[in-house]
Design a protein around this motif. Sequence first.
Motif, PDB file in Angstrom:
ATOM      1  N   THR A 188       1.041  -1.498  -0.116  1.00  0.00           N
ATOM      2  CA  THR A 188      -0.277   0.407   0.393  1.00  0.00           C
ATOM      3  C   THR A 188       1.278   1.342  -0.028  1.00  0.00           C
ATOM      4  OG1 THR A 188      -0.359  -0.263   2.826  1.00  0.00           O
ATOM      5  CG2 THR A 188      -1.926  -0.974   1.233  1.00  0.00           C
ATOM      6  N   SER A 189       2.032   0.777   0.547  1.00  0.00           N
ATOM      7  CA  SER A 189       2.984   1.906   0.184  1.00  0.00           C
ATOM      8  C   SER A 189       3.811   2.850  -0.535  1.00  0.00           C
ATOM      9  CB  SER A 189       4.153   2.413   1.607  1.00  0.00           C
ATOM     10  OG  SER A 189       3.284   2.203   2.701  1.00  0.00           O
ATOM     11  N   TYR A 190       3.464   1.206  -1.380  1.00  0.00           N
ATOM     12  CA  TYR A 190       4.315   1.560  -2.747  1.00  0.00           C
ATOM     13  C   TYR A 190       3.820   1.881  -3.849  1.00  0.00           C
ATOM     14  CZ  TYR A 190       8.179   0.585  -1.159  1.00  0.00           C
ATOM     15  OH  TYR A 190      10.268   0.506  -1.038  1.00  0.00           O
ATOM     16  N   ALA A 191       2.042   2.103  -3.505  1.00  0.00           N
ATOM     17  CA  ALA A 191       0.801   2.243  -4.733  1.00  0.00           C
ATOM     18  C   ALA A 191       1.406   2.970  -5.501  1.00  0.00           C
ATOM     19  CB  ALA A 191      -0.462   2.633  -3.888  1.00  0.00           C
ATOM     20  N   ARG A 192       1.906   4.455  -4.913  1.00  0.00           N
ATOM     21  CA  ARG A 192       2.129   5.317  -6.256  1.00  0.00           C
ATOM     22  C   ARG A 192       3.582   5.270  -6.533  1.00  0.00           C
ATOM     23  NH1 ARG A 192       1.157  10.590  -6.773  1.00  0.00           N
ATOM     24  NH2 ARG A 192      -0.422  10.726  -4.868  1.00  0.00           N
ATOM     25  N   VAL A 193       4.170   4.379  -6.260  1.00  0.00           N
ATOM     26  CA  VAL A 193       5.507   4.179  -7.244  1.00  0.00           C
ATOM     27  C   VAL A 193       5.251   2.690  -8.113  1.00  0.00           C
ATOM     28  CG1 VAL A 193       7.907   2.595  -6.891  1.00  0.00           C
ATOM     29  CG2 VAL A 193       6.998   4.116  -4.955  1.00  0.00           C
ATOM     30  N   PHE A 194       4.426   2.108  -7.871  1.00  0.00           N
ATOM     31  CA  PHE A 194       4.121   1.054  -8.952  1.00  0.00           C
ATOM     32  C   PHE A 194       3.702   2.023 -10.121  1.00  0.00           C
ATOM     33  CE2 PHE A 194       3.250  -2.683  -5.047  1.00  0.00           C
ATOM     34  CZ  PHE A 194       4.911  -2.659  -5.665  1.00  0.00           C
ATOM     35  N   ALA A 195       2.602   2.384  -9.601  1.00  0.00           N
ATOM     36  CA  ALA A 195       2.098   3.708 -10.122  1.00  0.00           C
ATOM     37  C   ALA A 195       2.725   4.997 -11.701  1.00  0.00           C
ATOM     38  CB  ALA A 195       0.996   5.144  -9.930  1.00  0.00           C
ATOM     39  N   ASP A 196       4.060   5.073 -10.831  1.00  0.00           N
ATOM     40  CA  ASP A 196       5.374   5.399 -11.769  1.00  0.00           C
ATOM     41  C   ASP A 196       5.836   4.886 -12.909  1.00  0.00           C
ATOM     42  OD1 ASP A 196       4.502   7.729 -10.654  1.00  0.00           O
ATOM     43  OD2 ASP A 196       5.904   7.395  -9.343  1.00  0.00           O
ATOM     44  N   LEU A 197       6.038   3.121 -12.313  1.00  0.00           N
ATOM     45  CA  LEU A 197       6.824   1.836 -13.087  1.00  0.00           C
ATOM     46  C   LEU A 197       5.759   2.046 -14.389  1.00  0.00           C
ATOM     47  CD1 LEU A 197       8.813   0.228 -13.624  1.00  0.00           C
ATOM     48  CD2 LEU A 197       7.418  -1.418 -12.394  1.00  0.00           C
ATOM     49  N   PHE A 198       4.619   2.107 -14.124  1.00  0.00           N
ATOM     50  CA  PHE A 198       3.339   1.679 -14.852  1.00  0.00           C
ATOM     51  C   PHE A 198       4.118   3.154 -16.279  1.00  0.00           C
ATOM     52  CE2 PHE A 198      -0.291   2.576 -17.593  1.00  0.00           C
ATOM     53  CZ  PHE A 198      -0.413   2.076 -17.772  1.00  0.00           C
ATOM     54  N   VAL A 199       3.820   4.444 -15.843  1.00  0.00           N
ATOM     55  CA  VAL A 199       3.403   5.367 -15.801  1.00  0.00           C
ATOM     56  C   VAL A 199       5.278   5.169 -17.260  1.00  0.00           C
ATOM     57  CG1 VAL A 199       4.180   7.681 -16.316  1.00  0.00           C
ATOM     58  CG2 VAL A 199       2.339   6.708 -15.003  1.00  0.00           C
ATOM     59  N   ALA A 200       6.122   5.093 -16.534  1.00  0.00           N
ATOM     60  CA  ALA A 200       7.710   5.312 -17.562  1.00  0.00           C
ATOM     61  C   ALA A 200       7.770   3.472 -18.436  1.00  0.00           C
ATOM     62  CB  ALA A 200       8.830   4.473 -16.073  1.00  0.00           C
ATOM     63  N   LEU A 201       6.944   2.992 -17.986  1.00  0.00           N
ATOM     64  CA  LEU A 201       6.868   1.485 -19.419  1.00  0.00           C
ATOM     65  C   LEU A 201       6.179   1.828 -20.365  1.00  0.00           C
ATOM     66  CD1 LEU A 201       6.815  -1.308 -16.722  1.00  0.00           C
ATOM     67  CD2 LEU A 201       9.253  -0.648 -18.739  1.00  0.00           C
ATOM     68  N   CYS A 202       5.050   3.119 -19.713  1.00  0.00           N
ATOM     69  CA  CYS A 202       3.484   3.018 -21.274  1.00  0.00           C
ATOM     70  C   CYS A 202       4.508   4.677 -21.725  1.00  0.00           C
ATOM     71  CB  CYS A 202       2.562   4.259 -20.258  1.00  0.00           C
ATOM     72  SG  CYS A 202       1.019   4.134 -21.295  1.00  0.00           S
ATOM     73  N   MET A 203       4.728   5.346 -21.235  1.00  0.00           N
ATOM     74  CA  MET A 203       5.919   6.017 -22.086  1.00  0.00           C
ATOM     75  C   MET A 203       7.125   5.594 -23.217  1.00  0.00           C
ATOM     76  SD  MET A 203       5.313   9.691 -20.317  1.00  0.00           S
ATOM     77  CE  MET A 203       6.961   8.815 -18.574  1.00  0.00           C
ATOM     78  N   PHE A 204       7.606   4.533 -22.473  1.00  0.00           N
ATOM     79  CA  PHE A 204       8.254   4.310 -23.501  1.00  0.00           C
ATOM     80  C   PHE A 204       7.878   3.533 -24.571  1.00  0.00           C
ATOM     81  CE2 PHE A 204      11.537   0.684 -24.583  1.00  0.00           C
ATOM     82  CZ  PHE A 204      12.292   0.619 -24.657  1.00  0.00           C
ATOM     83  N   PHE A 205       7.006   2.117 -24.390  1.00  0.00           N
ATOM     84  CA  PHE A 205       6.525   2.252 -25.737  1.00  0.00           C
ATOM     85  C   PHE A 205       5.206   2.722 -26.356  1.00  0.00           C
ATOM     86  CE2 PHE A 205       7.574  -1.552 -22.703  1.00  0.00           C
ATOM     87  CZ  PHE A 205       8.422  -2.665 -23.829  1.00  0.00           C
TER      88      PHE A 205
END
Length: 381
Positions: free
Chosen positions: A162-179
């Motif tokens: 739960t404390s890493y929720a925003r970190v997981f979201a940022d990981l998705f954002v980085a991958l989404c922008m890359f592809f």
Amino acid sequence: MDGDPAVEPELDSFSLTFPLPYRVAFIIVFAVWAWGANLHYLYLVKIDVPALIRYPGRTSPHHPPHHLSTYRLATILSAVYAFSLLVFWVFTQRDPAAVLRWDWLPLTYLIVLIGVFLAPLQNLSNAGRGRFLTTLKRVSVGGIAEAKDGKFGDILLADVLTSYARVFADLFVALCMFFRPDGSATARPDRNCGGAFFVPLIMAVPSLIRLRQCLIEYGRVARGPQTAATGWGGQHLANALKYFTAFPVITLAALNRNLGPSPGLYRAWVCACLVNSLYSFYWDVAKDWDLTLFNNAHQRNAPDQPFGLRRRLVLSAHLDRISDFESSLFVIEFLEVLRRWIWIFFRVETEWIRNQVTLGVAPDDILLGDYHFKDDDEDED
């Protein structure tokens, strides 16, 4: 400054030096160091964390303690991280075009980071990583083990998520922008990448996991024999409600971001944040940590809990305000992970105390706060 017009709109100044993928990796590596510090300190004060989470103990006195194995893993991850970041700085030198062009380098490190956890590398905390992945697989769908099989470990991991929720979201954002066509993982983060509500959904998943775990625990209590120790399970429903209060915060924040400025939505979001924060603070102090801060004056000033706290550890601050600046968002993410690190000290110590003072009842099945601490004088009798 984050809003430097010289690098807008593609990049903010902070991301020129510390792009999003490296920020995500930094917090993940920090988590490994933090867990090692948790294990180390609790080991020094004679709290057996592996036993509490039903993790196999060392079979030989010649084997290093668990915290040393964790430190070794963290050192390797940190060394590779530092090398990757240094190479990135050397070849980009804060040039916006170069930063966008070299986005593959931080993503390569993220792949290495994930590979270290997944690959069966010997002499690198192999057993610990295997146990972590097994627990993560069970927890990721909201599952929770029985008390004898390591339920406490499942709860710890799910709360950390739960404390890493925003970190997981940022990981998705980085991958989404890359592809994305003509996109770059090191560009200014676009948190609408993948759709307006995809990132909020990712942030909601960890709270949904804990909510489901609480409902599973309630179901177990409701189906079993009710005793004075187990009650009827209402406390698990109250705990589930705590995690449910995160959903209005996430939903209203997404609406504020996507529908534009609205005083009504903003006030609703502030109210939702207030409810979630106060509920979480009360639950952490009174239920998860069994502190007496909210009890009567006699209990609050007991010798072993001065001012409603225990002598061994200290409370952490909780930060709920958010900002649009990338540097501020990173600081908030880091502080939330730091808060969770401190929370683990309290939570593990509380579980250890319950194991010490409880007789005849499985410690995981006790309703929080249903037992009383013994004074030191009584323990010596």
